[in-house]
Design a protein around this motif. Structure first.
Motif, PDB file in Angstrom:
ATOM      1  N   ALA A 109       5.281  -2.199  12.574  1.00 25.43           N
ATOM      2  CA  ALA A 109       6.058  -1.886  11.375  1.00 25.43           C
ATOM      3  C   ALA A 109       5.407  -0.774  10.567  1.00 25.43           C
ATOM      4  O   ALA A 109       6.090   0.000   9.885  1.00 25.43           O
ATOM      5  N   GLY A 110       4.078  -0.677  10.635  1.00 31.70           N
ATOM      6  CA  GLY A 110       3.387   0.389   9.925  1.00 31.70           C
ATOM      7  C   GLY A 110       3.524   1.736  10.598  1.00 31.70           C
ATOM      8  O   GLY A 110       3.427   2.779   9.952  1.00 31.70           O
ATOM      9  N   VAL A 111       3.765   1.736  11.905  1.00 30.67           N
ATOM     10  CA  VAL A 111       3.854   2.980  12.672  1.00 30.67           C
ATOM     11  C   VAL A 111       5.287   3.474  12.800  1.00 30.67           C
ATOM     12  O   VAL A 111       5.567   4.666  12.658  1.00 30.67           O
ATOM     13  N   SER A 112       6.238   2.587  13.039  1.00 33.59           N
ATOM     14  CA  SER A 112       7.598   2.985  13.401  1.00 33.59           C
ATOM     15  C   SER A 112       8.347   3.794  12.349  1.00 33.59           C
ATOM     16  O   SER A 112       9.198   4.610  12.719  1.00 33.59           O
ATOM     17  N   PRO A 113       8.091   3.638  11.024  1.00 36.54           N
ATOM     18  CA  PRO A 113       8.843   4.460  10.067  1.00 36.54           C
ATOM     19  C   PRO A 113       8.475   5.938  10.099  1.00 36.54           C
ATOM     20  O   PRO A 113       9.187   6.767   9.534  1.00 36.54           O
ATOM     21  N   MET A 114       7.349   6.290  10.728  1.00 37.44           N
ATOM     22  CA  MET A 114       6.923   7.680  10.741  1.00 37.44           C
ATOM     23  C   MET A 114       7.890   8.515  11.585  1.00 37.44           C
ATOM     24  O   MET A 114       8.228   8.138  12.707  1.00 37.44           O
ATOM     25  N   PRO A 115       8.362   9.652  11.075  1.00 40.64           N
ATOM     26  CA  PRO A 115       9.404  10.439  11.754  1.00 40.64           C
ATOM     27  C   PRO A 115       9.092  10.788  13.201  1.00 40.64           C
ATOM     28  O   PRO A 115       9.966  10.746  14.054  1.00 40.64           O
ATOM     29  N   ALA A 149       0.820  -1.214   0.000  1.00 46.88           N
ATOM     30  CA  ALA A 149       0.000   0.000   0.000  1.00 46.88           C
ATOM     31  C   ALA A 149       0.852   1.261   0.000  1.00 46.88           C
ATOM     32  O   ALA A 149       1.912   1.315   0.621  1.00 46.88           O
ATOM     33  N   SER A 150       0.352   2.296  -0.683  1.00 52.79           N
ATOM     34  CA  SER A 150       1.041   3.589  -0.671  1.00 52.79           C
ATOM     35  C   SER A 150       0.775   4.335   0.635  1.00 52.79           C
ATOM     36  O   SER A 150       1.569   5.171   1.056  1.00 52.79           O
ATOM     37  N   LEU A 151      -0.371   4.047   1.272  1.00 56.99           N
ATOM     38  CA  LEU A 151      -0.706   4.613   2.584  1.00 56.99           C
ATOM     39  C   LEU A 151      -0.887   3.441   3.547  1.00 56.99           C
ATOM     40  O   LEU A 151      -2.015   3.010   3.822  1.00 56.99           O
ATOM     41  N   PRO A 152       0.204   2.891   4.052  1.00 59.78           N
ATOM     42  CA  PRO A 152       0.126   1.640   4.814  1.00 59.78           C
ATOM     43  C   PRO A 152      -0.745   1.700   6.061  1.00 59.78           C
ATOM     44  O   PRO A 152      -1.471   0.750   6.349  1.00 59.78           O
ATOM     45  N   LEU A 153      -0.709   2.805   6.814  1.00 64.24           N
ATOM     46  CA  LEU A 153      -1.521   2.866   8.028  1.00 64.24           C
ATOM     47  C   LEU A 153      -3.010   2.819   7.699  1.00 64.24           C
ATOM     48  O   LEU A 153      -3.782   2.119   8.355  1.00 64.24           O
ATOM     49  N   LEU A 154      -3.412   3.562   6.680  1.00 68.10           N
ATOM     50  CA  LEU A 154      -4.815   3.550   6.268  1.00 68.10           C
ATOM     51  C   LEU A 154      -5.214   2.163   5.787  1.00 68.10           C
ATOM     52  O   LEU A 154      -6.300   1.663   6.104  1.00 68.10           O
TER      53      LEU A 154
END
Length: 204
Positions: free
Chosen positions: A132-138, A81-86
């Motif tokens: 894994a979906g949350v941790s890459p966010m700055p 997905a391009s918007l993984p969290l969504l």
């Protein structure tokens, strides 16, 4: 009714799980009876116990299968997905819609063996995909921020799925699919820090 002995050893296990999730989706966890499931499968009332020992064992197997299916779907979303969290949230809601029997059991740890090693591994897999979906966010570089982010995503998706399954969102669907409605809601800016407008269009 199938003849007794119709099921291969492994096939009986599958048949009992399939029958159980169907009953749970329709009537709830309390409606599960190993004796009744054996009757439906056309085998002796003791046959399911060879696979599950007791009702909690059966529900543990259902929970394990559910967490594994959910984690597999979430992992696919994370990788494509391009918007993984969504997409993680959307897949979570879709799972609740498509597998209501599993979903009902998974989040009632009081009914199964919560210390089962296979169950713990399946739950950890699901949690790691969310992480894994949350941790890459700055802004989520610190451990506490990551944990809070995972809880936030899970809370929104699970809350939506629970309201949906209990019929409380029927008035809001308005022709939309559950996943379409979730995507719309999850894409909006958070409303917790905005002043109330006085409108009662959206209320519990």
């Amino acid at each position: 009714m199938p003849d007794r002995g119709h099921y291969h050893h492994g096939h009986l296990r599958r048949a009992v799980i399939d029958a159980a999730v169907e009953v749970i989706a329709r009537d709830g966890i309390g409606a599960i009876s190993l004796r009744e499931l054996a009757r439906r499968a056309g085998v002796s009332h003791a046959a399911p116990a060879h696979h599950f020992k007791d009702k909690a064992g059966l529900l543990t197997a259902i929970a394990i299968e559910g967490f594994e299916m959910l984690a597999d779907s979430l992992e696919e979303a994370l990788n494509t997905a391009s918007l993984p969290l969504l997409e993680l949230g959307t897949r979570y809601v879709r799972f609740a819609v498509e597998h209501p029997g599993h979903f009902e059991v998974m989040y009632h740890p009081d009914v199964y063996h919560r210390d089962d090693p296979e169950l713990l591994a399946a739950r950890l897999w699901t949690r790691r995909v969310f992480r894994a979906g949350v941790s890459p966010m700055p802004r989520n570089q610190h451990e506490e921020a990551v944990r809070s982010g995972v809880l936030a995503v899970w809370s929104v998706a699970h809350g939506f799925a629970t309201l949906l399954r209990s019929g409380n969102l029927d008035d809001y669907l308005d022709g939309s699919s559950p996943t379409e409605l979730f995507r719309h809601i999850a894409s909006q800016p958070p409303a917790f820090d905005r002043k109330a407008s006085g409108s009662d269009d959206v209320a519990p």
